[in-house]
Write a protein that holds these residues in place. Structure first.
Motif, PDB file in Angstrom:
ATOM      1  N   LEU A   1       0.833  -1.197   0.000  1.00  0.00           N
ATOM      2  CA  LEU A   1       0.000   0.000   0.000  1.00  0.00           C
ATOM      3  C   LEU A   1       0.876   1.259   0.000  1.00  0.00           C
ATOM      4  O   LEU A   1       2.071   1.187   0.315  1.00  0.00           O
ATOM      5  CB  LEU A   1      -0.906   0.001   1.229  1.00  0.00           C
ATOM      6  N   PRO A   2       0.320   2.403  -0.335  1.00  0.00           N
ATOM      7  CA  PRO A   2       1.109   3.646  -0.321  1.00  0.00           C
ATOM      8  C   PRO A   2       1.767   3.941   1.025  1.00  0.00           C
ATOM      9  O   PRO A   2       2.831   4.558   1.078  1.00  0.00           O
ATOM     10  CB  PRO A   2       0.069   4.712  -0.682  1.00  0.00           C
ATOM     11  N   ASN A   3       1.150   3.470   2.126  1.00  0.00           N
ATOM     12  CA  ASN A   3       1.744   3.704   3.449  1.00  0.00           C
ATOM     13  C   ASN A   3       2.798   2.665   3.819  1.00  0.00           C
ATOM     14  O   ASN A   3       3.335   2.677   4.931  1.00  0.00           O
ATOM     15  CB  ASN A   3       0.655   3.747   4.524  1.00  0.00           C
ATOM     16  N   GLY A   4       3.098   1.748   2.895  1.00  0.00           N
ATOM     17  CA  GLY A   4       4.108   0.723   3.152  1.00  0.00           C
ATOM     18  C   GLY A   4       3.578  -0.566   3.732  1.00  0.00           C
ATOM     19  O   GLY A   4       4.304  -1.565   3.796  1.00  0.00           O
ATOM     20  N   HIS A   5       2.325  -0.582   4.157  1.00  0.00           N
ATOM     21  CA  HIS A   5       1.728  -1.807   4.678  1.00  0.00           C
ATOM     22  C   HIS A   5       1.429  -2.772   3.525  1.00  0.00           C
ATOM     23  O   HIS A   5       1.441  -2.381   2.360  1.00  0.00           O
ATOM     24  CB  HIS A   5       0.430  -1.495   5.436  1.00  0.00           C
ATOM     25  N   TYR A   6       1.149  -4.017   3.865  1.00  0.00           N
ATOM     26  CA  TYR A   6       0.753  -5.008   2.875  1.00  0.00           C
ATOM     27  C   TYR A   6      -0.743  -5.268   2.995  1.00  0.00           C
ATOM     28  O   TYR A   6      -1.308  -5.236   4.087  1.00  0.00           O
ATOM     29  CB  TYR A   6       1.484  -6.344   3.103  1.00  0.00           C
ATOM     30  N   ILE A   7      -1.373  -5.571   1.865  1.00  0.00           N
ATOM     31  CA  ILE A   7      -2.766  -6.017   1.870  1.00  0.00           C
ATOM     32  C   ILE A   7      -2.806  -7.376   1.191  1.00  0.00           C
ATOM     33  O   ILE A   7      -2.248  -7.565   0.107  1.00  0.00           O
ATOM     34  CB  ILE A   7      -3.696  -4.988   1.188  1.00  0.00           C
ATOM     35  N   ALA A   8      -3.433  -8.346   1.871  1.00  0.00           N
ATOM     36  CA  ALA A   8      -3.424  -9.732   1.399  1.00  0.00           C
ATOM     37  C   ALA A   8      -4.827 -10.328   1.466  1.00  0.00           C
ATOM     38  O   ALA A   8      -5.426 -10.378   2.547  1.00  0.00           O
ATOM     39  CB  ALA A   8      -2.466 -10.575   2.235  1.00  0.00           C
ATOM     40  N   PRO A   9      -5.370 -10.807   0.334  1.00  0.00           N
ATOM     41  CA  PRO A   9      -6.647 -11.519   0.362  1.00  0.00           C
ATOM     42  C   PRO A   9      -6.402 -12.994   0.696  1.00  0.00           C
ATOM     43  O   PRO A   9      -5.680 -13.681  -0.017  1.00  0.00           O
ATOM     44  CB  PRO A   9      -7.171 -11.369  -1.075  1.00  0.00           C
ATOM     45  N   HIS A  10      -7.004 -13.477   1.781  1.00  0.00           N
ATOM     46  CA  HIS A  10      -6.869 -14.871   2.198  1.00  0.00           C
ATOM     47  C   HIS A  10      -8.180 -15.592   1.882  1.00  0.00           C
ATOM     48  O   HIS A  10      -9.189 -15.396   2.568  1.00  0.00           O
ATOM     49  CB  HIS A  10      -6.546 -14.950   3.682  1.00  0.00           C
TER      50      HIS A  10
END
Length: 330
Positions: A177-186
């Motif tokens: 993400l733009p803030n450096g976090h990750y987004i993951a669909p499980h």
């Protein structure tokens, strides 16, 4: 002379015949190219070129005319056309990559310029990062997000908190993400999770089982939009949902909304700069629709029926000859 006289006396008949001829010609052309602009003949009809990836189709680039412009004969689950023109792919397991892998392919010579061999069971996704490294989802006994450099060395590892019984269904389109976090669909967790990549902490969970788990709304693609909303493709549930920053569904689209069965395993999705959403029907076969574009008011404005099988994911490259610049929204 007889037709001309009739046209002067009954112009509607002649023009109707001409219009039928051109409409028939357009339908024949579309059948051969597989690219069908809705409201054909209008100035604003839509044409897209795109990178498509999958098991049966391999990795292909389709032109705006519907013709295959480029093909790389390895099965891929995720991919990008890079700014330098090369193609970055996450590969399914093959003889050369028994546990999946990542490759960068020279688009002209089709030579592999960079590769990473998967170390567990499967590689599901890859994303190029601004510093030249790559974010990769590696599935197996210890599902994880890894960052690899161009030497194939792992420079960061973040454990993914998801079920471990079904490796293939652990996660799909992992993104930064733009803030450096990750987004993951499980998928089998029915959850999209946002991670702190440093600590591995789960910062937010967006559930996709609001209709009951028997609907199989497995999250496959999750896109964080500029307004903070999240767009989620729900595979076997055959729907797309958009949630607000608190995780509440504020928009959705299904076959019932469209009035026709275009959703057939909604895997890949991309939100275009104009606000429309392009969706992949992975299980589509033959002359069924493989990709289609819907507006926020759920009108279908473009569809693609070429190739024999559907796409796992895709990247819209151009629209009516103009590059799509914000290609991180996929």
């Amino acid at each position: 002379m007889q037709l001309r006289n009739r046209a002067h006396s009954e112009p509607g008949i002649a023009f109707s015949q001409i219009n039928r001829f051109w409409l028939l010609l357009l339908m024949v052309v579309c059948c051969f190219t597989g690219s069908i602009p809705v409201d054909a003949g209008e100035e604003d009809s839509i044409r897209h070129s795109f990178l498509g990836v999958g098991k049966a189709n391999r990795a292909v680039i389709i032109g705006e005319d519907g013709a295959v412009e480029w093909k790389f004969d390895m099965p891929a689950s995720d991919g990008w056309v890079l700014p330098n023109g090369n193609v970055l792919l996450a590969l399914y397991g093959t003889k050369e990559f028994p546990h999946g892998g990542v490759v960068e392919v020279d688009r002209k010579t089709k030579q592999i310029l960079f590769q990473y061999q998967g170390q567990q069971k499967e590689i599901s996704t890859v994303q190029p990062l601004a510093d030249g490294t790559f974010l990769v989802a590696e599935l197996g006994p210890e599902p994880r997000a890894i960052v690899i450099n161009r030497q194939g060395k792992i420079v960061k590892t973040t454990p993914l908190q998801c079920q471990k019984n079904n490796t293939h269904m652990q996660t799909r389109m992992l993104r930064v993400l733009p803030n450096g976090h990750y987004i993951a669909p499980h998928l089998l967790d029915f959850a999209v999770k946002e991670y702190d990549p440093e600590s591995g902490a789960v910062l937010q969970v967006i559930a996709t089982d609001d209709r009951g788990r028997e609907k199989r709304d497995w999250p496959f693609t999750a896109i964080r939009l500029k307004n903070g909303n999240t767009l989620i493709a729900c595979t076997n549930g055959n729907r797309i949902i958009e949630t607000n920053p608190q995780g509440k569904i504020i928009w959705s689209v299904t076959n019932a909304d469209l009035g026709e069965n275009l959703f057939y395993d909604a895997c890949g999705a991309q939100r275009l700069p104009n606000g429309n959403t392009v969706i992949a029907s992975y299980r589509a076969k033959g002359d069924q629709v493989k990709l289609f574009e819907v507006t926020p008011d759920k009108k279908v404005v473009w569809r693609y029926t070429g190739m024999k099988s559907g796409f796992h994911h895709f990247q819209i490259l151009t629209t009516n000859g103009k590059p799509v610049k914000e290609n991180t929204w996929k």
